[in-house]
Design a protein around this motif. Structure first.
Motif, mmCIF file in Angstrom:
data_model
loop_
_atom_site.group_PDB
_atom_site.id
_atom_site.type_symbol
_atom_site.label_atom_id
_atom_site.label_comp_id
_atom_site.label_asym_id
_atom_site.label_seq_id
_atom_site.Cartn_x
_atom_site.Cartn_y
_atom_site.Cartn_z
ATOM 1 N N ILE A 21 0.837 -1.201 0.000
ATOM 2 C CA ILE A 21 0.000 0.000 0.000
ATOM 3 C C ILE A 21 0.871 1.249 0.000
ATOM 4 N N ALA A 22 1.907 1.257 0.836
ATOM 5 C CA ALA A 22 2.804 2.412 0.915
ATOM 6 C C ALA A 22 3.473 2.678 -0.428
ATOM 7 N N ASN A 23 3.905 1.636 -1.109
ATOM 8 C CA ASN A 23 4.560 1.803 -2.409
ATOM 9 C C ASN A 23 3.586 2.327 -3.456
ATOM 10 N N VAL A 67 -9.372 6.312 8.933
ATOM 11 C CA VAL A 67 -8.135 6.697 8.253
ATOM 12 C C VAL A 67 -8.327 6.660 6.735
ATOM 13 N N TRP A 68 -9.053 5.665 6.238
ATOM 14 C CA TRP A 68 -9.288 5.544 4.799
ATOM 15 C C TRP A 68 -10.075 6.732 4.272
ATOM 16 N N ARG A 69 -11.085 7.160 5.025
ATOM 17 C CA ARG A 69 -11.874 8.319 4.591
ATOM 18 C C ARG A 69 -11.017 9.581 4.582
ATOM 19 N N ALA A 70 -10.211 9.762 5.611
ATOM 20 C CA ALA A 70 -9.325 10.933 5.657
ATOM 21 C C ALA A 70 -8.278 10.855 4.555
ATOM 22 N N LEU A 104 -6.794 -12.079 9.400
ATOM 23 C CA LEU A 104 -7.612 -10.880 9.226
ATOM 24 C C LEU A 104 -7.108 -9.735 10.103
ATOM 25 N N ILE A 105 -6.847 -10.027 11.375
ATOM 26 C CA ILE A 105 -6.420 -8.980 12.303
ATOM 27 C C ILE A 105 -5.044 -8.456 11.931
ATOM 28 N N ASN A 106 -4.124 -9.353 11.596
ATOM 29 C CA ASN A 106 -2.788 -8.922 11.188
ATOM 30 C C ASN A 106 -2.854 -8.094 9.909
ATOM 31 N N SER A 107 -3.720 -8.497 8.977
ATOM 32 C CA SER A 107 -3.880 -7.744 7.731
ATOM 33 C C SER A 107 -4.473 -6.367 8.005
ATOM 34 N N GLN A 108 -5.402 -6.284 8.954
ATOM 35 C CA GLN A 108 -5.978 -4.993 9.307
ATOM 36 C C GLN A 108 -4.913 -4.049 9.868
ATOM 37 N N ILE A 109 -4.041 -4.586 10.722
ATOM 38 C CA ILE A 109 -2.947 -3.776 11.278
ATOM 39 C C ILE A 109 -2.021 -3.328 10.156
ATOM 40 N N ASN A 110 -1.737 -4.217 9.217
ATOM 41 C CA ASN A 110 -0.871 -3.873 8.088
ATOM 42 C C ASN A 110 -1.503 -2.799 7.207
ATOM 43 N N ILE A 111 -2.785 -2.934 6.938
ATOM 44 C CA ILE A 111 -3.484 -1.946 6.113
ATOM 45 C C ILE A 111 -3.470 -0.589 6.797
ATOM 46 N N LEU A 112 -3.754 -0.568 8.088
ATOM 47 C CA LEU A 112 -3.749 0.686 8.836
ATOM 48 C C LEU A 112 -2.370 1.336 8.802
ATOM 49 N N THR A 113 -1.330 0.513 8.949
ATOM 50 C CA THR A 113 0.039 1.028 8.891
ATOM 51 C C THR A 113 0.370 1.561 7.511
ATOM 52 N N GLY A 114 -0.017 0.821 6.481
ATOM 53 C CA GLY A 114 0.260 1.253 5.116
ATOM 54 C C GLY A 114 -0.441 2.540 4.750
ATOM 55 N N LEU A 115 -1.670 2.733 5.234
ATOM 56 C CA LEU A 115 -2.444 3.933 4.896
ATOM 57 C C LEU A 115 -1.832 5.203 5.467
ATOM 58 N N PHE A 116 -0.994 5.065 6.487
ATOM 59 C CA PHE A 116 -0.361 6.253 7.065
ATOM 60 C C PHE A 116 0.630 6.880 6.092
ATOM 61 N N ALA A 117 0.954 6.177 5.003
ATOM 62 C CA ALA A 117 1.817 6.758 3.979
ATOM 63 C C ALA A 117 1.139 7.948 3.307
ATOM 64 N N PHE A 118 -0.181 8.051 3.436
ATOM 65 C CA PHE A 118 -0.895 9.212 2.911
ATOM 66 C C PHE A 118 -0.531 10.484 3.673
ATOM 67 N N PHE A 119 -0.147 10.332 4.936
ATOM 68 C CA PHE A 119 0.012 11.487 5.816
ATOM 69 C C PHE A 119 1.464 11.816 6.154
ATOM 70 N N VAL A 120 2.375 10.904 5.864
ATOM 71 C CA VAL A 120 3.793 11.147 6.132
ATOM 72 C C VAL A 120 4.579 10.890 4.848
ATOM 73 N N GLU A 121 5.730 11.521 4.730
ATOM 74 C CA GLU A 121 6.531 11.354 3.526
ATOM 75 C C GLU A 121 7.111 9.943 3.418
ATOM 76 N N ASN A 122 7.451 9.364 4.556
ATOM 77 C CA ASN A 122 8.046 8.033 4.555
ATOM 78 C C ASN A 122 7.636 7.310 5.831
ATOM 79 N N ASN A 123 6.904 6.207 5.699
ATOM 80 C CA ASN A 123 6.457 5.459 6.885
ATOM 81 C C ASN A 123 7.256 4.169 7.070
ATOM 82 N N GLU A 124 8.484 4.136 6.523
ATOM 83 C CA GLU A 124 9.332 2.956 6.639
ATOM 84 C C GLU A 124 9.597 2.620 8.108
ATOM 85 N N GLY A 125 9.900 3.635 8.903
ATOM 86 C CA GLY A 125 10.152 3.405 10.331
ATOM 87 C C GLY A 125 8.939 2.847 11.038
ATOM 88 N N LEU A 126 7.766 3.354 10.689
ATOM 89 C CA LEU A 126 6.527 2.868 11.292
ATOM 90 C C LEU A 126 6.288 1.413 10.944
#
Length: 264
Positions: free
Chosen positions: A81-83, A251-254, A154-176
């Motif tokens: 998602i981040a890529n 987060v997806w809506r934002a 499902l739960i692990n994928s949800q955490i991954n999706i949430l983490t990946g979506l933060f790439a919308f708000f930061v220049e680089n979420n590699e550390g996250l």
């Protein structure tokens, strides 16, 4: 539309099948990991019969099944998602006639099914021949465990999706993403069962979703959790699956509004 999502699962499965070298090397790497933790816990137990509520046999089985379950629920959806956000291809994905987040879940599921059938299953056979572990003989335990590791996915994928979506708000979420991976492996009980944590830490972790990924399914598989407690463990997973939908939607809506502003 359902057939389209099923095709996504099939396509990802076939893509994974193309990388056979990674498949064979993965089995070896996981076997080495399990072997290392097996002998480590053997040394930790020494002459003790139980530690942290686990017998030696339960612990060695816990280690083996936890790592093999990880092969199923693990995915890189956050990085994908981040890529796609960084290269802008997410904009094309969002205008297509399907749900972007659901597509990502289906892609992860296709990868997970591949790992479960062609990785975890033969890997568990090999590990059971090399190390002293005890597999359940009751069919219902296996059925419940399969259901629980599906919710782990499902739960692990949800955490991954949430983490990946933060790439919308930061220049680089590699550390996250790196921090998330360490947190999931440690706090889910993959590296150390949660019963070995201090009491105050256990009290905190019981209010977090991580235990539902590894600790609860592996505890059911090893027989440490049985009877009515199995239903409670499964209920915890279902609750966290439902709860995690809320922050993802927020987060997806934002994120969609932010993408619109960037493109405007």
């Amino acid at each position: 539309m359902l057939n389209a999502y099923l095709d996504i699962i099939r396509i990802r499965f076939l893509m994974m099948l193309a990388y056979r070298v990674n498949y064979y090397s993965g089995i070896i790497i996981y076997a080495i990991n399990i072997g290392a933790y097996y002998f480590l816990w053997q040394a930790i137990y020494g002459t003790s019969e139980t530690l942290g509520g686990f017998t030696v046999l339960q612990m060695t089985t816990y280690v083996a099944v936890s790592w093999m379950a990880r092969a199923f629920y693990f995915n890189n959806l956050d990085r994908e998602i981040a890529n796609e956000i960084k290269d802008g291809s997410v904009a094309v994905q969002m205008v297509r006639p399907y749900n972007y987040l659901l597509v990502k879940i289906m892609q992860g599921l296709g990868e997970g099914i591949f790992r479960l059938v062609l990785f975890s299953t033969p890997g568990m056979v090999i590990v059971s021949l090399l190390f002293d572990i005890r597999l359940p003989t009751e069919w219902h335990v296996w059925l419940i465990f399969l259901i629980m590791i599906f919710f782990s996915f499902l739960i692990n994928s949800q955490i991954n999706i949430l983490t990946g979506l933060f790439a919308f708000f930061v220049e680089n979420n590699e550390g996250l993403m790196r921090m998330k991976r360490v947190a999931v492996d440690l706090l889910s009980g993959l590296i150390i069962p949660l019963s070995f944590f201090p009491g105050w830490a256990i009290a905190i972790l019981e209010w977090l979703p991580f235990q539902a990924i590894t600790y609860l399914p592996a505890s059911v598989f090893t027989g440490r959790v049985s009877g009515a407690a199995v239903g409670d463990a499964l209920l915890v997973q279902v609750i966290w699956f439902v709860v995690m939908i809320v922050p993802i939607m927020i987060v997806w809506r934002a994120a969609r509004k932010r993408l619109f502003v960037q493109g405007g």
